[in-house]
Motif scaffolding. Structure first.
Motif, mmCIF file in Angstrom:
data_model
loop_
_atom_site.group_PDB
_atom_site.id
_atom_site.type_symbol
_atom_site.label_atom_id
_atom_site.label_comp_id
_atom_site.label_asym_id
_atom_site.label_seq_id
_atom_site.Cartn_x
_atom_site.Cartn_y
_atom_site.Cartn_z
ATOM 1 N N HIS A 1 0.850 -1.190 0.000
ATOM 2 C CA HIS A 1 0.000 0.000 0.000
ATOM 3 C C HIS A 1 0.888 1.243 0.000
ATOM 4 O O HIS A 1 1.787 1.361 0.829
ATOM 5 C CB HIS A 1 -0.906 0.038 1.230
ATOM 6 N N CYS A 2 0.634 2.150 -0.926
ATOM 7 C CA CYS A 2 1.336 3.431 -0.942
ATOM 8 C C CYS A 2 0.293 4.547 -0.920
ATOM 9 O O CYS A 2 -0.667 4.515 -1.700
ATOM 10 C CB CYS A 2 2.220 3.555 -2.188
ATOM 11 N N GLU A 3 0.487 5.497 -0.032
ATOM 12 C CA GLU A 3 -0.452 6.603 0.113
ATOM 13 C C GLU A 3 0.296 7.923 0.051
ATOM 14 O O GLU A 3 1.453 8.027 0.481
ATOM 15 C CB GLU A 3 -1.206 6.492 1.445
ATOM 16 N N ALA B 1 0.280 10.424 -8.124
ATOM 17 C CA ALA B 1 1.250 9.921 -9.104
ATOM 18 C C ALA B 1 2.439 9.244 -8.435
ATOM 19 O O ALA B 1 2.883 8.174 -8.862
ATOM 20 C CB ALA B 1 1.727 11.061 -10.004
ATOM 21 N N ASN B 2 2.968 9.848 -7.379
ATOM 22 C CA ASN B 2 4.124 9.268 -6.698
ATOM 23 C C ASN B 2 3.767 7.961 -5.993
ATOM 24 O O ASN B 2 4.552 7.019 -5.966
ATOM 25 C CB ASN B 2 4.695 10.257 -5.678
ATOM 26 N N ALA B 3 2.561 7.902 -5.424
ATOM 27 C CA ALA B 3 2.123 6.668 -4.764
ATOM 28 C C ALA B 3 2.004 5.534 -5.769
ATOM 29 O O ALA B 3 2.445 4.405 -5.517
ATOM 30 C CB ALA B 3 0.787 6.900 -4.058
ATOM 31 N N ARG B 4 1.409 5.823 -6.925
ATOM 32 C CA ARG B 4 1.284 4.792 -7.959
ATOM 33 C C ARG B 4 2.646 4.324 -8.443
ATOM 34 O O ARG B 4 2.886 3.123 -8.628
ATOM 35 C CB ARG B 4 0.461 5.326 -9.139
ATOM 36 N N SER B 5 3.544 5.275 -8.644
ATOM 37 C CA SER B 5 4.882 4.935 -9.140
ATOM 38 C C SER B 5 5.657 4.082 -8.141
ATOM 39 O O SER B 5 6.276 3.078 -8.505
ATOM 40 C CB SER B 5 5.656 6.217 -9.451
ATOM 41 N N ASN B 6 5.615 4.467 -6.867
ATOM 42 C CA ASN B 6 6.342 3.711 -5.846
ATOM 43 C C ASN B 6 5.767 2.319 -5.663
ATOM 44 O O ASN B 6 6.506 1.344 -5.489
ATOM 45 C CB ASN B 6 6.315 4.473 -4.512
#
Length: 254
Positions: free
Chosen positions: A148-150, A224-229
């Motif tokens: 999970h990235c938030e 965008a950063n959460a999806r990328s990570n």
């Protein structure tokens, strides 16, 4: 058969990852559980090696198929994908890294031995390979659900105020008669953005977070950063590769 031997040998690298996880455990009771899992995986790998040897020495011997199939069924069990938590009292965690490569190789060996012996597909064998593919897709889905990235963005206004002049001797000013405080210095407001990114990997039982404040307003795309990570972490686990393998297994029976 040579390519299959190379595949089997390659899983040794993945077992080194498990050894590293065992070393990181901080208490003896759960450490023994992880060691027991490593021994169980190694025992099933021995079945795969044995199946390869039998197939090479006695082509067409059904014992090779039976051994590879037994190892694949065993390594599909959920018990091979549960590792102890990293601290005392922590819950067990899903972690496929110790058993998944061996499971995939076991099924690959079983399929290759069938092909080399020109074995015909039966209802039972079709059910086996369909079950293996479904189990692999179940594992990859759980891998995806475990990361999970938030991302959090917050616009705010900060003020830049002139610094008082500290040069020269300090001369106390006389207190005005009305005793009202002097006017506050002129502070200039400016937009600013606070950004926080956190990623939780339940398989590795860790959470990493970063924070940054910058001038200007926050961007419109706030994920965008959460999806990328998250995509990077899933790529590290080779999730898409395993999903491709599962689809190939489903296409095998004819």
């Amino acid at each position: 058969m040579r390519d299959l031997y190379l595949k089997v040998v390659s899983i040794e690298i993945d077992l080194h990852d498990l050894e590293g996880q065992v070393a990181n455990l901080s208490f003896e009771q759960r450490r023994e559980e992880a060691l027991a899992l490593a021994r169980a995986v190694e025992q099933e790998r021995a079945q795969v090696y044995a199946a390869l040897d039998v197939a090479a020495d006695r082509p067409g011997d059904s014992a090779a198929l039976a051994q590879a199939l037994a190892a694949a069924h065993a390594l599909a069990s959920p018990t091979f994908y549960t590792l102890p938590g990293r601290t005392v009292g922590a819950l067990d965690r899903f972690d496929p890294r110790s058993a998944l490569p061996s499971f995939v190789v076991a099924v690959e060996v079983w399929l290759a031995i069938r092909a080399s012996a020109n074995e015909q597909w039966t209802d039972v064998s079709r059910q086996d390979v369909t079950g293996f593919a479904a189990r692999l897709l179940q594992i990859t889905a759980q891998m995806r659900d475990s990361i999970h990235c938030e991302e959090a963005w917050q616009n705010f206004v900060r003020f830049s105020c002139p610094k008082p002049d500290k040069g020269g001797p300090h001369i106390p000013l006389p207190m005005p008669r009305d005793r009202n405080p002097p006017d506050a210095p002129n502070c200039v407001p400016s937009p600013a953005c606070n950004h926080r990114l956190s990623c939780t990997d339940e398989m590795n039982a860790e959470t990493n977070a970063t924070g940054k404040t910058s001038d200007g307003t926050c961007p419109a795309d706030t994920a965008a950063n959460a999806r990328s990570n998250r995509a990077i972490r899933l790529a590290d686990y080779q999730v898409e590769m395993y999903e491709t393998i599962a689809r190939r297994w489903l296409a095998a029976p004819h």
